[in-house]
Design a protein around this motif. Structure first.
Motif, PDB file in Angstrom:
ATOM      1  N   MET A   1       8.115 -33.025  12.771  1.00  0.00           N
ATOM      2  CA  MET A   1       7.677 -32.274  13.677  1.00  0.00           C
ATOM      3  C   MET A   1       6.276 -32.362  13.856  1.00  0.00           C
ATOM      4  N   LYS A   2       5.543 -32.561  15.161  1.00  0.00           N
ATOM      5  CA  LYS A   2       4.137 -32.506  15.331  1.00  0.00           C
ATOM      6  C   LYS A   2       3.787 -31.071  15.381  1.00  0.00           C
ATOM      7  N   PHE A   3       2.744 -30.573  15.042  1.00  0.00           N
ATOM      8  CA  PHE A   3       1.991 -29.234  14.894  1.00  0.00           C
ATOM      9  C   PHE A   3       0.569 -29.514  15.890  1.00  0.00           C
ATOM     10  N   TRP A   4       0.233 -28.434  16.459  1.00  0.00           N
ATOM     11  CA  TRP A   4      -1.006 -28.153  17.060  1.00  0.00           C
ATOM     12  C   TRP A   4      -1.629 -27.060  16.551  1.00  0.00           C
ATOM     13  N   ASN A   5      -3.096 -27.143  16.459  1.00  0.00           N
ATOM     14  CA  ASN A   5      -3.636 -26.152  15.777  1.00  0.00           C
ATOM     15  C   ASN A   5      -4.897 -25.430  16.607  1.00  0.00           C
ATOM     16  N   VAL A   6      -5.108 -24.281  16.545  1.00  0.00           N
ATOM     17  CA  VAL A   6      -6.445 -23.708  17.372  1.00  0.00           C
ATOM     18  C   VAL A   6      -7.239 -23.377  16.152  1.00  0.00           C
ATOM     19  N   TYR A   7      -8.461 -23.892  16.073  1.00  0.00           N
ATOM     20  CA  TYR A   7      -9.195 -23.616  14.747  1.00  0.00           C
ATOM     21  C   TYR A   7     -10.752 -23.273  15.256  1.00  0.00           C
ATOM     22  N   ILE A   8     -11.214 -22.447  14.296  1.00  0.00           N
ATOM     23  CA  ILE A   8     -12.662 -22.026  14.479  1.00  0.00           C
ATOM     24  C   ILE A   8     -13.459 -22.551  13.278  1.00  0.00           C
ATOM     25  N   MET A   9     -14.582 -23.343  13.702  1.00  0.00           N
ATOM     26  CA  MET A   9     -15.686 -23.752  12.899  1.00  0.00           C
ATOM     27  C   MET A   9     -16.998 -22.914  13.020  1.00  0.00           C
ATOM     28  N   SER A  10     -17.599 -22.952  11.932  1.00  0.00           N
ATOM     29  CA  SER A  10     -18.927 -22.128  11.936  1.00  0.00           C
ATOM     30  C   SER A  10     -19.942 -22.666  10.889  1.00  0.00           C
ATOM     31  N   ASN A  11     -21.286 -22.316  11.172  1.00  0.00           N
ATOM     32  CA  ASN A  11     -22.029 -22.759  10.136  1.00  0.00           C
ATOM     33  C   ASN A  11     -22.480 -22.333   8.854  1.00  0.00           C
ATOM     34  N   LYS A  12     -22.108 -20.795   9.112  1.00  0.00           N
ATOM     35  CA  LYS A  12     -22.495 -19.635   8.234  1.00  0.00           C
ATOM     36  C   LYS A  12     -21.597 -18.526   8.393  1.00  0.00           C
ATOM     37  N   PRO A  13     -21.558 -17.685   7.475  1.00  0.00           N
ATOM     38  CA  PRO A  13     -20.703 -16.460   7.962  1.00  0.00           C
ATOM     39  C   PRO A  13     -21.376 -15.569   8.942  1.00  0.00           C
ATOM     40  N   LYS A  14     -20.577 -15.171   9.860  1.00  0.00           N
ATOM     41  CA  LYS A  14     -21.111 -14.472  11.124  1.00  0.00           C
ATOM     42  C   LYS A  14     -21.991 -15.273  11.766  1.00  0.00           C
ATOM     43  N   GLY A  15     -22.036 -16.643  11.507  1.00  0.00           N
ATOM     44  CA  GLY A  15     -22.823 -17.452  12.382  1.00  0.00           C
ATOM     45  C   GLY A  15     -22.488 -18.138  13.684  1.00  0.00           C
ATOM     46  N   VAL A  16     -22.831 -19.313  14.008  1.00  0.00           N
ATOM     47  CA  VAL A  16     -22.480 -19.984  15.483  1.00  0.00           C
ATOM     48  C   VAL A  16     -21.204 -20.260  15.149  1.00  0.00           C
ATOM     49  N   LEU A  17     -20.256 -19.982  16.511  1.00  0.00           N
ATOM     50  CA  LEU A  17     -18.807 -20.223  16.308  1.00  0.00           C
ATOM     51  C   LEU A  17     -18.508 -21.461  17.099  1.00  0.00           C
ATOM     52  N   TYR A  18     -17.425 -22.014  16.779  1.00  0.00           N
ATOM     53  CA  TYR A  18     -16.767 -23.186  17.854  1.00  0.00           C
ATOM     54  C   TYR A  18     -15.395 -22.987  17.773  1.00  0.00           C
ATOM     55  N   ILE A  19     -14.685 -22.917  18.935  1.00  0.00           N
ATOM     56  CA  ILE A  19     -13.238 -22.841  18.993  1.00  0.00           C
ATOM     57  C   ILE A  19     -12.717 -24.058  19.519  1.00  0.00           C
ATOM     58  N   GLY A  20     -11.559 -24.819  18.829  1.00  0.00           N
ATOM     59  CA  GLY A  20     -11.187 -25.761  19.407  1.00  0.00           C
ATOM     60  C   GLY A  20      -9.690 -26.050  19.180  1.00  0.00           C
ATOM     61  N   VAL A  21      -9.068 -27.167  19.512  1.00  0.00           N
ATOM     62  CA  VAL A  21      -7.657 -27.237  19.692  1.00  0.00           C
ATOM     63  C   VAL A  21      -7.180 -28.750  19.187  1.00  0.00           C
ATOM     64  N   THR A  22      -6.543 -28.976  18.307  1.00  0.00           N
ATOM     65  CA  THR A  22      -6.219 -30.374  17.975  1.00  0.00           C
ATOM     66  C   THR A  22      -4.792 -30.687  17.514  1.00  0.00           C
ATOM     67  N   ASP A  23      -4.342 -31.865  17.397  1.00  0.00           N
ATOM     68  CA  ASP A  23      -3.208 -32.036  16.942  1.00  0.00           C
ATOM     69  C   ASP A  23      -3.116 -32.688  15.467  1.00  0.00           C
ATOM     70  N   ASN A  24      -4.374 -33.094  14.991  1.00  0.00           N
ATOM     71  CA  ASN A  24      -4.536 -33.305  13.757  1.00  0.00           C
ATOM     72  C   ASN A  24      -5.780 -32.757  13.160  1.00  0.00           C
ATOM     73  N   LEU A  25      -5.494 -31.582  12.469  1.00  0.00           N
ATOM     74  CA  LEU A  25      -6.608 -30.723  11.812  1.00  0.00           C
ATOM     75  C   LEU A  25      -7.427 -31.305  10.739  1.00  0.00           C
ATOM     76  N   ASP A  26      -6.685 -32.154   9.925  1.00  0.00           N
ATOM     77  CA  ASP A  26      -7.532 -32.778   8.841  1.00  0.00           C
ATOM     78  C   ASP A  26      -8.503 -33.489   9.434  1.00  0.00           C
ATOM     79  N   GLU A  27      -8.098 -34.627  10.302  1.00  0.00           N
ATOM     80  CA  GLU A  27      -8.937 -35.618  11.079  1.00  0.00           C
ATOM     81  C   GLU A  27     -10.063 -35.108  11.969  1.00  0.00           C
ATOM     82  N   ARG A  28      -9.605 -33.992  12.569  1.00  0.00           N
ATOM     83  CA  ARG A  28     -10.589 -33.176  13.394  1.00  0.00           C
ATOM     84  C   ARG A  28     -11.834 -32.559  12.580  1.00  0.00           C
TER      85      ARG A  28
END
Length: 103
Positions: free
Chosen positions: A1-28
């Motif tokens: 089964m294929k899963f999708w992930n919503v994820y948040i990347m940051s540069n440091k604690p409480k820093g800049v936030l980026y929200i994304g979605v992907t079907d391959n979290l490891d590669e993304r």
């Protein structure tokens, strides 16, 4: 089964936030860390730490959640991160990436 992930990347604690979605979290996440797209938001702001993710069985539901989260106030985003990852550690630190191969 294929899963999708919503994820948040940051540069440091409480820093800049980026929200994304992907079907391959490891590669993304690997793409973010390697700055494969040097002009992207995450590359420009050094958002290379995975601080949150949520798994979905349906891509449409994942995209809907991503759009919803992007509209949230910053403190709501911080609250969800800290509920999942109180120390803001890079969740992907122990993942075994193959940096010689992208997709």
């Amino acid at each position: 089964m294929k899963f999708w992930n919503v994820y948040i990347m940051s540069n440091k604690p409480k820093g800049v936030l980026y929200i994304g979605v992907t079907d391959n979290l490891d590669e993304r996440v690997k793409e973010h860390k390697l700055k494969v797209y040097p002009q992207s938001f995450t590359a420009r702001y050094n958002c290379d730490k995975l601080v949150y993710f949520d798994k979905f069985e349906n891509g449409e539901a994942a995209v809907k959640r991503e759009k919803q989260m992007k509209r949230w106030k910053r403190d709501w985003k911080i609250r969800i991160i800290e509920g999942f990852n109180p120390d803001w550690v890079d969740i992907s630190l122990n993942w075994k990436f193959n940096y010689n191969k992208l997709r």
